[in-house]
Motif scaffolding. Structure first.
Motif, mmCIF file in Angstrom:
data_model
loop_
_atom_site.group_PDB
_atom_site.id
_atom_site.type_symbol
_atom_site.label_atom_id
_atom_site.label_comp_id
_atom_site.label_asym_id
_atom_site.label_seq_id
_atom_site.Cartn_x
_atom_site.Cartn_y
_atom_site.Cartn_z
ATOM 1 N N ARG A 15 0.838 -1.203 0.000
ATOM 2 C CA ARG A 15 0.000 0.000 0.000
ATOM 3 C C ARG A 15 0.872 1.253 0.000
ATOM 4 O O ARG A 15 0.604 2.219 -0.706
ATOM 5 N N LYS A 16 1.961 1.241 0.792
ATOM 6 C CA LYS A 16 2.883 2.380 0.804
ATOM 7 C C LYS A 16 3.480 2.607 -0.582
ATOM 8 O O LYS A 16 3.548 3.729 -1.075
ATOM 9 N N ILE A 17 3.926 1.495 -1.189
ATOM 10 C CA ILE A 17 4.518 1.598 -2.534
ATOM 11 C C ILE A 17 3.472 2.091 -3.524
ATOM 12 O O ILE A 17 3.744 2.976 -4.348
ATOM 13 N N SER A 18 2.273 1.559 -3.413
ATOM 14 C CA SER A 18 1.192 1.984 -4.309
ATOM 15 C C SER A 18 0.874 3.463 -4.110
ATOM 16 O O SER A 18 0.666 4.199 -5.083
ATOM 17 N N ASN A 19 0.845 3.899 -2.853
ATOM 18 C CA ASN A 19 0.577 5.316 -2.570
ATOM 19 C C ASN A 19 1.684 6.205 -3.120
ATOM 20 O O ASN A 19 1.408 7.288 -3.651
ATOM 21 N N ARG A 20 2.926 5.753 -3.010
ATOM 22 C CA ARG A 20 4.033 6.544 -3.574
ATOM 23 C C ARG A 20 3.895 6.664 -5.090
ATOM 24 O O ARG A 20 4.109 7.727 -5.658
ATOM 25 N N GLU A 21 3.562 5.555 -5.727
ATOM 26 C CA GLU A 21 3.388 5.574 -7.184
ATOM 27 C C GLU A 21 2.222 6.476 -7.575
ATOM 28 O O GLU A 21 2.297 7.230 -8.546
ATOM 29 N N ALA A 22 1.124 6.391 -6.812
ATOM 30 C CA ALA A 22 -0.030 7.244 -7.101
ATOM 31 C C ALA A 22 0.339 8.713 -6.922
ATOM 32 O O ALA A 22 -0.052 9.569 -7.733
ATOM 33 N N ALA A 23 1.106 9.028 -5.880
ATOM 34 C CA ALA A 23 1.549 10.407 -5.665
ATOM 35 C C ALA A 23 2.456 10.861 -6.799
ATOM 36 O O ALA A 23 2.356 11.993 -7.276
ATOM 37 N N ARG A 24 3.338 9.957 -7.257
ATOM 38 C CA ARG A 24 4.237 10.300 -8.380
ATOM 39 C C ARG A 24 3.428 10.577 -9.641
ATOM 40 O O ARG A 24 3.661 11.556 -10.341
#
Length: 166
Positions: free
Chosen positions: A75-84
């Motif tokens: 989820r953290k990785i997904s959130n980082r990608e979504a933010a990017r």
């Protein structure tokens, strides 16, 4: 999974936590905190307090289900990608707005040039029109004067030039 996301700070931190969990420090290192970088913009080290003084390798923090931990990391990785992606969309939108502004400014300059051209020629036409009107008035006055001269000359000729007509 791309190499950059595989070696993210979260993954490395989790890896280090797993190493500390499975391979606890020796007795002489028990009271010394372990430092590692968090991967954020802060350059201050963080202290890992999950080290226990027991020899059996148990940790002080509550037991976390490994599946929940994996989900949290994903989820953290997904959130980082979504933010990017969101930052990229915002950057693209901002660039699009800048391009539109540039086109509108160019269009505005072109319209101003055309307006100045039309105003300049309008002034020339107004001057010519005024000159032609004043010339027309002068010509009408001359025509009226010539008409009066002709009438006067015609009356004088008709009365004195033909004495036989009486």
């Amino acid at each position: 999974m791309s190499p950059s996301s595989f070696f993210s700070t979260t993954t490395v931190t989790g890896f280090l936590d797993d190493i500390l969990l499975h391979f606890p420090p020796q007795n002489d290192d028990v009271n010394r905190p372990v430092f590692f970088s968090s991967g954020s913009d802060n350059s201050t080290p963080k202290i890992n307090t999950s080290i226990s003084g027991s020899d059996d390798g148990e940790t002080n923090h509550s037991e976390v289900n490994p599946i929940d931990e994996q989900r949290r990391r994903r989820r953290k990785i997904s959130n980082r990608e979504a933010a990017r992606r969101s930052r990229l969309r915002k950057q693209k939108h901002l660039e699009n707005l800048r391009n539109r502004l540039s086109r509108y400014e160019n269009g505005s300059r072109e319209l101003m040039k055309r307006l100045m051209f039309v105003n300049h020629h309008g002034q020339i036409f107004r001057r010519d029109n005024q000159r032609l009107r004043s010339e027309s008035v002068m010509l009408q006055q001359k025509l009226c004067y010539l008409h009066q001269v002709l009438e006067l000359h015609h009356h004088t000729l008709s009365a004195s030039a033909w004495p036989c007509n009486n």
